[in-house]
Design a protein around this motif. Structure first.
Motif, PDB file in Angstrom:
ATOM      1  N   ALA A  42      -4.792  -8.446  -2.892  1.00 59.83           N
ATOM      2  CA  ALA A  42      -5.997  -7.919  -3.520  1.00 59.83           C
ATOM      3  C   ALA A  42      -6.593  -8.995  -4.417  1.00 59.83           C
ATOM      4  CB  ALA A  42      -5.686  -6.665  -4.342  1.00 59.83           C
ATOM      5  N   THR A  84     -10.584  -3.939  -1.608  1.00 60.50           N
ATOM      6  CA  THR A  84      -9.311  -3.359  -2.034  1.00 60.50           C
ATOM      7  C   THR A  84      -9.372  -2.901  -3.483  1.00 60.50           C
ATOM      8  OG1 THR A  84      -8.460  -5.548  -2.649  1.00 60.50           O
ATOM      9  CG2 THR A  84      -7.942  -4.748  -0.433  1.00 60.50           C
ATOM     10  N   ASP A 135       0.832  -1.191   0.000  1.00 59.75           N
ATOM     11  CA  ASP A 135       0.000   0.000   0.000  1.00 59.75           C
ATOM     12  C   ASP A 135       0.874   1.250   0.000  1.00 59.75           C
ATOM     13  OD1 ASP A 135      -0.953  -0.253   3.546  1.00 59.75           O
ATOM     14  OD2 ASP A 135       0.889   0.510   2.624  1.00 59.75           O
ATOM     15  N   THR A 172       0.211  -6.229   1.027  1.00 63.51           N
ATOM     16  CA  THR A 172      -1.231  -6.380   0.834  1.00 63.51           C
ATOM     17  C   THR A 172      -1.509  -7.564  -0.086  1.00 63.51           C
ATOM     18  OG1 THR A 172      -1.256  -4.918  -1.104  1.00 63.51           O
ATOM     19  CG2 THR A 172      -1.669  -3.894   1.050  1.00 63.51           C
ATOM     20  N   THR A 230      -1.751  -0.779  -3.454  1.00 62.24           N
ATOM     21  CA  THR A 230      -3.089  -1.235  -3.087  1.00 62.24           C
ATOM     22  C   THR A 230      -3.689  -0.321  -2.030  1.00 62.24           C
ATOM     23  OG1 THR A 230      -2.518  -3.531  -3.573  1.00 62.24           O
ATOM     24  CG2 THR A 230      -4.429  -3.169  -2.185  1.00 62.24           C
ATOM     25  N   THR A 283      -6.414  -2.025  -6.522  1.00 61.10           N
ATOM     26  CA  THR A 283      -5.005  -2.048  -6.897  1.00 61.10           C
ATOM     27  C   THR A 283      -4.769  -1.109  -8.072  1.00 61.10           C
ATOM     28  OG1 THR A 283      -4.724  -4.328  -6.138  1.00 61.10           O
ATOM     29  CG2 THR A 283      -3.091  -3.482  -7.683  1.00 61.10           C
TER      30      THR A 283
END
Length: 618
Positions: A176, A399, A168, A174, A441, A401
């Protein structure tokens, strides 16, 4: 899951647990619904040294939502960051996917506002009954099969979900969800397995045994491309394997794929073993559209052979003059090198088969490459963040991206902030840059505090243009099941006779509920259900179900049993008490005939009824 010398991690399901927020180190003595690190002591005993349990573990216990149903999996260090180098991924029947710090699992209720102290929680994306597969190539991917479409303790069918690793805006790791396979996967479909030539692009396949339902009949071995294309995992091929074993993954060994079945058979799949030439897949990397790169495809003779020609199945890949020249007569162990030039005509994954004629028969070698825009190019996944329905005063995460799929740096000018009940975290700072192939993300949270339908949008502004991402979610009062009456009193019923009473189950709340537990009377004292309330079934807001219980005593005396019911509403566990007394000598004992409501019942003489208790899917 082994996690170093003399240490491993296990996942647990229903059982005794702590009811107050508790640090992970040292862990308590009761560790249900948890990831637990165990260390082997010098005397051979095991000692728990760390744990994580979801903040709502007590609720998971109540509706049989085993956190350990997904099994623990550690991620390669390439998924981590300097601040969190050692990651694990977890999911259970509730359907949330957790990214955990293996060096500090997180305890119970140690996060913000008494929530989870985890690296990330996303979903829910469907209940999980088997472990994921992981491939560290192309940036890192996790493949999670679900066995239900939502948060339920009972399997039905689900998806093969694909998660991409990333970071992130604050540099935290992260995951996603970026893709799914096209078809639904029935309950009992296997865990996935990935095969590849290391982390070479274009060489990985995701193998699964697909089942239409828990019976396993008409199952298939399926192979998917490991890297999704436009949100879909592409199916390469499938083979019929008869009746498959539940949750049993394919086996891999020595270039072969094996599937064992309930019919006592083992199917083996592999390439022909008698080809005169061998080769290794070639990946020519990422090339800007309009540019070119070259490499060599090398064939090695497995026996004496003459090679007379070559062709390519894709015009983006062209071949040059081979060494040695055609016709090339090769002794065993000799090599034939063919230059291949990759000039992508469009953006995306490209592939070809380089086919040579060996003793008059074709032998091929796979070659892959990726076409890339020569300028910065913005990619957003998913295009819409939809949270679905949520109960008031709960929260759901999703989420987004943001990726640069072009060949020049991408500048993020800014990402707008959504209004309540939506919020965002991990937002990159204005002016930050993504290099070619990099991504970031952002995690969104939907936390409604009132009933309604909500929508907003987020604008991602970059040097390669803008993308608008809609956000949507709806909120309602949580569902609530009510029993009426709360007990059934059958009174006195003669031995060999029967009596049926009814009760109602109503959803008085504002949201649909899913039945997570339904355990009808089963103590064998004369009570049986004449209607089924299936675990996994749903009851809409305002809907009422009428169910019936029969009492047919086999001996005199008082009898008591229960029908236990729960759902993902706010009612908690419901228990319908059923009582009655069997009276000896009642009814016509010569025939066992009885009459209930004008209906004549003819039980079989001399046979005690078998009361079958329903078993929860494992």
């Amino acid at each position: 899951m082994a996690d170093g010398p003399d240490t491993f991690i296990v996942a647990t399901g229903n059982g005794d647990l702590v009811h107050e927020p508790t640090p992970g180190k040292p862990p308590p003595n009761v560790l249900a619904q948890a990831w637990v690190r165990l260390n082997v002591q010098g005397n051979g005993t095991l000692q728990a040294t760390d744990f994580f349990a979801p903040y709502d573990a007590e609720a998971l216990n109540a509706w049989d939502a085993d956190f350990g149903s997904g099994g623990p999996v550690g991620l390669p260090d390439s998924f981590g960051t300097p601040s969190v180098p050692h990651l694990g991924v977890a999911a259970g029947k509730q359907g949330f996917v957790y990214l955990l710090n293996r060096d500090d699992l997180g305890g119970l209720g140690q996060g913000p506002s008494g929530g989870d102290k985890v690296v990330q929680r996303i979903g829910p994306y469907g209940g999980v009954w088997s472990r994921p597969a992981v491939w560290p190539g192309n940036g890192g991917w996790v493949y999670y099969p679900s066995a239900s479409g939502g948060t339920t303790a009972t399997g039905s069918s689900g998806d093969l979900n694909v998660y991409q690793a990333g970071v992130d805006g604050q540099g935290r790791p992260t995951l996603a969800r970026v893709a799914t396979a096209e078809d639904e996967f029935g309950f009992g479909s296997s865990a996935p397995v990935v095969t590849s030539y290391g982390t070479s692009d274009g060489t990985a396949l995701v193998w699964m045994v697909w089942m239409p339902d828990g019976s396993g009949q008409n199952a298939q071995l399926r192979a998917y491309d490991a890297v999704p294309d436009q949100g879909t995992l592409s199916l390469r091929f499938s083979f019929a394997v008869g009746t498959a074993s539940k949750f049993n993954p394919p086996g891999i060994g020595d270039g072969r794929v094996y599937v064992g079945t309930r019919e006592g058979k083992v199917f083996g799949f592999g390439a022909p073993v008698d080809q005169p030439l061998g080769s290794t897949p070639v990946n020519l990397g990422t090339v800007d559209v309009g540019s070119s790169t070259s490499g060599q495809v090398v064939f090695t003779a497995r026996r004496g052979v003459t090679v007379t020609g070559v062709s390519s199945t894709n015009a983006d890949f062209t071949t040059g003059s081979p060494t040695p020249a055609f016709p090339a007569t090769l002794a065993q162990g000799a090599r034939l090198s063919i230059p291949v030039t990759f000039t992508p005509s469009r953006v995306g994954i490209r592939s070809t088969a380089i086919v040579v004629q060996a003793d008059g028969a074709p032998v091929s070698a796979p070659v892959t490459g990726i076409g890339r825009s020569p300028t910065a190019s913005l990619s957003i996944a998913p295009p819409v963040v939809s949270f679905g329905g949520a109960a008031v005063n709960t929260q759901v995460n999703g989420t987004l991206t943001i990726s640069n799929v072009g060949g020049a740096p991408l500048v993020i000018n800014g990402v707008s902030s959504p209004g309540a009940p939506f919020s965002a975290s991990g937002v990159p700072a204005g002016g930050s840059t993504l290099g070619p192939g990099q991504s970031v993300t952002v995690t969104f949270t939907f936390a409604p505090t009132e009933v309604g339908t909500f929508s907003d949008e987020v604008v991602v502004d970059t040097s390669a243009g803008q993308e608008t991402v809609p956000l949507s979610g709806s909120a309602a009062i949580a569902g609530n099941l009510v029993l009426n009456p709360t007990s059934l009193q059958f009174g006195t019923v003669g031995v060999g006779q029967s009596k049926v009473l009814a009760f109602q189950l109503s959803n008085t709340g504002g949201s649909r509920v899913t039945v997570t537990k339904s355990k009808p009377p089963g103590l064998g004292v004369g009570f049986t259900n004449t209607d089924n309330l299936q675990e996994g079934s749903t009851i809409d807001a305002g809907e009422t179900r009428t169910l019936h219980v029969q009492f047919q005593p086999q001996q005199g005396g008082a009898a008591t049993d229960h029908w236990t019911i729960n759902a993902d509403g706010e009612q908690g566990v419901l228990s319908l008490e059923v009582t009655g007394t069997g009276a000896g000598g009642g009814g016509d004992t010569s025939t066992g005939c009885s009459s209930v409501g004008g209906v004549t019942l003819w039980p079989l003489l001399g046979l005690l009824p078998w009361v079958r208790r329903r078993r929860r899917p494992s």
